[in-house]
Scaffold this motif. Sequence first.
Motif, PDB file in Angstrom:
ATOM      1  N   PRO A   1       0.061   9.700  10.331  1.00 31.17           N
ATOM      2  CA  PRO A   1      -0.143   8.270  10.581  1.00 31.17           C
ATOM      3  C   PRO A   1       1.021   7.500   9.954  1.00 31.17           C
TER       4      PRO A   1
ATOM      5  N   ALA B   1       1.821   4.054  11.085  1.00 32.77           N
ATOM      6  CA  ALA B   1       1.808   2.755  11.760  1.00 32.77           C
ATOM      7  C   ALA B   1       1.418   1.612  10.825  1.00 32.77           C
ATOM      8  N   GLY B   2       1.303   1.908   9.532  1.00 35.18           N
ATOM      9  CA  GLY B   2       0.911   0.863   8.570  1.00 35.18           C
ATOM     10  C   GLY B   2       2.011  -0.175   8.397  1.00 35.18           C
ATOM     11  N   LEU B   3       1.655  -1.290   7.806  1.00 39.87           N
ATOM     12  CA  LEU B   3       2.603  -2.399   7.709  1.00 39.87           C
ATOM     13  C   LEU B   3       3.474  -2.347   6.454  1.00 39.87           C
ATOM     14  N   GLY B   4       3.113  -1.500   5.513  1.00 35.27           N
ATOM     15  CA  GLY B   4       3.956  -1.331   4.325  1.00 35.27           C
ATOM     16  C   GLY B   4       4.113  -2.588   3.497  1.00 35.27           C
ATOM     17  N   THR B   5       3.026  -3.324   3.309  1.00 34.92           N
ATOM     18  CA  THR B   5       3.138  -4.622   2.626  1.00 34.92           C
ATOM     19  C   THR B   5       3.552  -4.488   1.159  1.00 34.92           C
ATOM     20  N   ARG B   6       3.247  -3.327   0.545  1.00 36.06           N
ATOM     21  CA  ARG B   6       3.617  -3.181  -0.870  1.00 36.06           C
ATOM     22  C   ARG B   6       5.126  -3.095  -1.047  1.00 36.06           C
TER      23      ARG B   6
ATOM     24  N   LYS C   1       8.468   1.775   6.505  1.00 34.55           N
ATOM     25  CA  LYS C   1       8.398   2.297   5.138  1.00 34.55           C
ATOM     26  C   LYS C   1       8.778   3.780   5.113  1.00 34.55           C
TER      27      LYS C   1
ATOM     28  N   GLN D   1      -0.250   3.261  17.799  1.00 28.41           N
ATOM     29  CA  GLN D   1      -1.427   2.496  17.386  1.00 28.41           C
ATOM     30  C   GLN D   1      -1.036   1.037  17.631  1.00 28.41           C
TER      31      GLN D   1
ATOM     32  N   ALA E   1      -2.503  -2.421  13.647  1.00 26.41           N
ATOM     33  CA  ALA E   1      -2.754  -1.678  12.408  1.00 26.41           C
ATOM     34  C   ALA E   1      -4.206  -1.900  11.967  1.00 26.41           C
ATOM     35  N   LEU E   2      -5.096  -1.127  12.558  1.00 26.66           N
ATOM     36  CA  LEU E   2      -6.528  -1.295  12.282  1.00 26.66           C
ATOM     37  C   LEU E   2      -7.061  -0.248  11.312  1.00 26.66           C
ATOM     38  N   GLY E   3      -6.191   0.253  10.465  1.00 22.12           N
ATOM     39  CA  GLY E   3      -6.642   1.160   9.419  1.00 22.12           C
ATOM     40  C   GLY E   3      -6.269   2.609   9.653  1.00 22.12           C
TER      41      GLY E   3
HETATM   42  P1  UTP Z   1      -1.322   2.457   3.302  1.00 26.41           P
HETATM   43  O1  UTP Z   1      -2.607   2.239   2.636  1.00 26.41           O
HETATM   44  O2  UTP Z   1      -0.174   2.917   2.478  1.00 26.41           O
HETATM   45  O3  UTP Z   1      -0.980   1.118   4.084  1.00 26.41           O
HETATM   46  O4  UTP Z   1      -1.572   3.447   4.508  1.00 26.41           O
HETATM   47  P2  UTP Z   1       0.406   0.613   4.608  1.00 26.41           P
HETATM   48  O5  UTP Z   1       0.116  -0.499   5.547  1.00 26.41           O
HETATM   49  O6  UTP Z   1       1.256   1.710   5.153  1.00 26.41           O
HETATM   50  O7  UTP Z   1       1.134   0.092   3.295  1.00 26.41           O
HETATM   51  P3  UTP Z   1       0.728  -1.077   2.274  1.00 26.41           P
HETATM   52  O8  UTP Z   1      -0.451  -0.559   1.497  1.00 26.41           O
HETATM   53  O9  UTP Z   1       0.421  -2.293   3.099  1.00 26.41           O
HETATM   54  O10 UTP Z   1       1.951  -1.235   1.448  1.00 26.41           O
HETATM   55  C1  UTP Z   1      -1.688   4.823   4.335  1.00 26.41           C
HETATM   56  C2  UTP Z   1      -1.087   5.525   5.527  1.00 26.41           C
HETATM   57  O11 UTP Z   1      -1.795   5.189   6.708  1.00 26.41           O
HETATM   58  C3  UTP Z   1      -0.931   4.673   7.698  1.00 26.41           C
HETATM   59  C4  UTP Z   1       0.305   4.196   6.942  1.00 26.41           C
HETATM   60  O12 UTP Z   1       1.436   4.219   7.769  1.00 26.41           O
HETATM   61  C5  UTP Z   1       0.363   5.169   5.783  1.00 26.41           C
HETATM   62  O13 UTP Z   1       1.027   6.355   6.141  1.00 26.41           O
HETATM   63  N1  UTP Z   1      -1.630   3.600   8.412  1.00 26.41           N
HETATM   64  C6  UTP Z   1      -2.329   2.643   7.743  1.00 26.41           C
HETATM   65  C7  UTP Z   1      -1.561   3.555   9.798  1.00 26.41           C
HETATM   66  O14 UTP Z   1      -0.925   4.410  10.441  1.00 26.41           O
HETATM   67  N2  UTP Z   1      -2.217   2.555  10.453  1.00 26.41           N
HETATM   68  C8  UTP Z   1      -2.926   1.598   9.801  1.00 26.41           C
HETATM   69  O15 UTP Z   1      -3.501   0.718  10.474  1.00 26.41           O
HETATM   70  C9  UTP Z   1      -2.972   1.650   8.410  1.00 26.41           C
END
Ligand code: UTP
Length: 288
Positions: free
Chosen positions: A10, A12-17, A27, A104, A107-109
């Motif tokens: 996975p 597709a997260g936004l990497g806000t940290r 990220k 995805q 970003a729905l989790g």
């Molecule tokens: P994280 O909890 O690290 O979230 O996701 P994030 O969005 O990547 O980063 P922060 O916390 O906002 O900085 C854990 C993993 O799940 C993926 C992320 O890419 C990461 O590998 N993920 C998370 C998704 O693919 N889709 C999502 O909607 C959320």
Amino acid sequence: MNKIRVGVFPAAGLGTRFLPATKAQPKEMLPLVDRPLIQYVVEEARDAGLARIVIVTGRGKNAIEDHFDTSFELEKMLEEKGKNGLLEQVREVAEIMPVSYVRQKQALGLGHAVLQAKDLVGNEPFAVLLGDDIVDAEEPCIGQMMRLYERRGNPVIALQEVPRAETRQYGIVAGERVEERVVKITDMVEKPAPEKAPSNLAIIGRYLLPPEIFTILEETKPEVGGEIQLTSALKTLLSRRPIDGYLFEGRRYDAGDKLGFLKATVEFALKRKDLGGPFREYLKGLKL
Ligand code: UTP
């Protein structure tokens, strides 16, 4: 029992940290010394013997696909200039292992991201590897878990002992130690306060899951904020069959977090044959 052959990433997260670095760049593509984070984890999957991987991407993540693809112009230029060492490195990346991609759309989790890989995985058990959890280990972390799975036949979740004060950053398990490194999980709590945490055993980004998790995810309701959590689906799975927690051998870095990323950078650079010596000298000269 089916062998584990497929790894789901996975990404597709936004990497806000890690903003603002991750505003226009995934990220997973942040470089740890000279390789993007996700490449370390893809190499872990290959070294563990997985046959293929599925990367779940999203908007703004094209750099990941480009990285694992052939770069014709770059290869031609390096060839013409006789830079054979670099040429080999660039080619190797595109040949690590077969990769397919699925998007995805929102970003729905994490749970929702894993669900997107359903059709590409099919009806077989599979691994999930998070690209920002870097594990430095002699035997690949996911490979250690695959050995446990072959021995006991249960789904496996990687665990790490964390300081009590940090339980809020993780999913925490309750369970009973059945072997030195194996915990029979009895419950999972997402991000508990230290005084409410059932243990200090945190879930980290490596899982071995049965295909039934996909149907569970389809029926899992989103949490407040609209996200479908993988932990919620794992709790349902736990109500149906035993799950093993596994305390892996190795050191894990949370490279999606700024401090974790810095620690990983320093330690990986120190271990490098070509950089370790001068970098150590440089660090020694710092007035800390
Ligand atoms: P994280 O909890 O690290 O979230 O996701 P994030 O969005 O990547 O980063 P922060 O916390 O906002 O900085 C854990 C993993 O799940 C993926 C992320 O890419 C990461 O590998 N993920 C998370 C998704 O693919 N889709 C999502 O909607 C959320």
